[in-house]
Every structure is written in structure tokens, then in C-alpha cells.
Design an enzyme around this catalytic site. Structure first.
Site, short mmCIF file in Angstrom:
data_model
loop_
_atom_site.label_atom_id
_atom_site.label_comp_id
_atom_site.label_asym_id
_atom_site.label_seq_id
_atom_site.Cartn_x
_atom_site.Cartn_y
_atom_site.Cartn_z
N MET A 28 0.87 -1.16 0.00
CA MET A 28 0.00 0.00 0.00
C MET A 28 0.91 1.22 0.00
SD MET A 28 -3.17 0.98 2.52
CE MET A 28 -2.28 1.19 4.07
N HIS A 174 -7.15 9.41 -8.76
CA HIS A 174 -6.26 8.35 -8.28
C HIS A 174 -5.21 8.88 -7.30
CE1 HIS A 174 -8.05 5.18 -10.60
NE2 HIS A 174 -8.02 5.95 -11.66
N ASP A 179 -9.66 11.13 -3.95
CA ASP A 179 -10.68 10.12 -4.22
C ASP A 179 -11.50 9.79 -2.97
OD1 ASP A 179 -9.69 10.20 -6.74
OD2 ASP A 179 -8.80 8.20 -6.73
#
Length: 200
Positions: A28, A174, A179
Site C-alpha cells: 500500500m 487516483h 478520491d
């Protein structure tokens, strides 16, 4: 007998960017979150999604990555290896932020779709902090929420088929925080929507 008091739910829109399909082998790279609103026994109240937000970029945890996945976020892995937050630090700060903004309520993560973001988020929380402020099941999928209200099969749902008034006017960039804020607006609209043929 008096009805048991319902503890409010504080909905937190979360978006993550990663360099592959699953956590562990892949990393991540960023996490963004925005408070979307609160729901109690009297209904849902939307929040200003820009008022309470969280954003961190993380140091990758491995060498593997999928170039196409990395390209989506536009993040530079080499830069993050040097400048990214240590996952333990970033996820501890995130958990503290969730608890702070959810004081008096139970936090619920919401995402569109939640499955990908929740997989990374929950894995990282357990791996690097040992616990999740959302518990093991405190997530709500906006795609499922829309499908249920619209009376559609889940796999038939894409944002492009939703009524325009439900969608946020913000661009989907993105960037995890952008977002998360966009999705918080979508969530608020969905919670207020009564279904096809009704005003939002």
C-alpha cells in the site's frame, strides 16, 4: 421494555493506492480518508468531506510490484523508499485519527468498491498495529449500497450508469485523498437517495 439505544455510526470514506493486487507481496503506497457523515436512530447527516481528512504516503514493504498498478497512482516507489512513512507509524496515526473523529460513535469504513481498499487497509492495520479501529467487519461497500437501492444486480453497477445527481462533481484523480473526498460525497448522496424515480 425500552428500546435499546443505537450507537451512531461514523462513516469514513477511505481510498488507498497500491502497487499490486493483494497486500503482503505488494505494498500500500498511500492512504486517504475523509469523514462522510454520521447515522443514528434519527437518520443520516452528511459532513463536509474536506473538513476532517487524513493522508499519508507509505514506504513500500517489498520488492515486488505490478507496473500497471503502480502507474495508476503515479507514485514513485524509489522516492517512497526514502521519504515514505514507516507503515507502523502511518497506520498508528491513522487509527488515532479514526478514533478521534469517531468519538461517541462507531467508525465504519466506506469505499467504492470497498473490497480492494478494505483488503489492504485491514491487512495493514492488523500487521502493523495489531488491531483495527473498524473491528473485523466495519466496512460498507457503496457499490452494494447502490445496487440494493436501485434494484440492480451487483455486477451490473458501474459509476457511469448511476444517475448524475448521485455522483460527486469532483474528478477521480487516483490521488488517495482526492478520491476519498469524492467518494465521501457519493456516499452522502447514496444515503439520502430513496431509489429510482425519487429526488436525491
Amino acid at each position: 421494555m425500552a428500546a435499546r439505544r443505537i450507537k451512531p455510526s461514523r462513516y469514513i470514506s477511505v481510498d488507498i493506492e497500491a502497487d499490486g493486487p493483494i497486500p503482503g507481496p505488494y505494498s500500500m503506497l498511500s492512504i486517504g480518508a475523509a469523514v462522510a457523515g454520521v447515522q443514528d436512530g434519527d437518520g443520516f447527516t452528511a459532513a463536509d468531506p474536506e473538513e476532517r481528512t487524513f493522508y499519508r504516503e507509505l514506504r513500500p514493504i517489498g520488492e515486488e510490484f505490478v507496473p500497471e498498478a503502480l502507474a495508476v497512482s503515479g507514485l514513485d516507489r524509489e522516492r517512497l523508499l526514502v521519504e515514505g512513512s514507516e507503515p507502523t507509524v502511518a497506520l498508528t496515526e491513522f487509527s488515532e485519527w479514526v478514533r478521534e473523529v469517531s468519538a461517541g460513535a462507531q467508525p465504519v469504513m466506506c469505499g467504492y468498491p470497498a473490497s480492494y481498499d478494505w483488503t489492504f487497509l485491514y491487512w495493514y492495520l492488523i500487521r502493523f498495529t495489531g488491531a483495527s479501529p473498524f473491528g473485523h467487519s466495519g466496512c460498507l461497500d457503496m457499490k452494494t449500497l447502490y445496487a440494493t437501492k436501485a434494484g440492480l444486480p451487483l455486477r451490473a453497477v458501474v459509476k457511469g450508469t448511476m444517475p448524475r445527481e448521485l455522483l460527486s462533481r469532483r474528478r477521480h484523480t487516483h490521488h488517495a485523498l482526492d478520491d476519498a473526498v469524492e467518494q465521501a460525497e457519493l456516499f452522502a448522496h447514496l444515503m439520502e437517495w430513496q431509489g429510482p424515480g425519487s429526488p436525491r
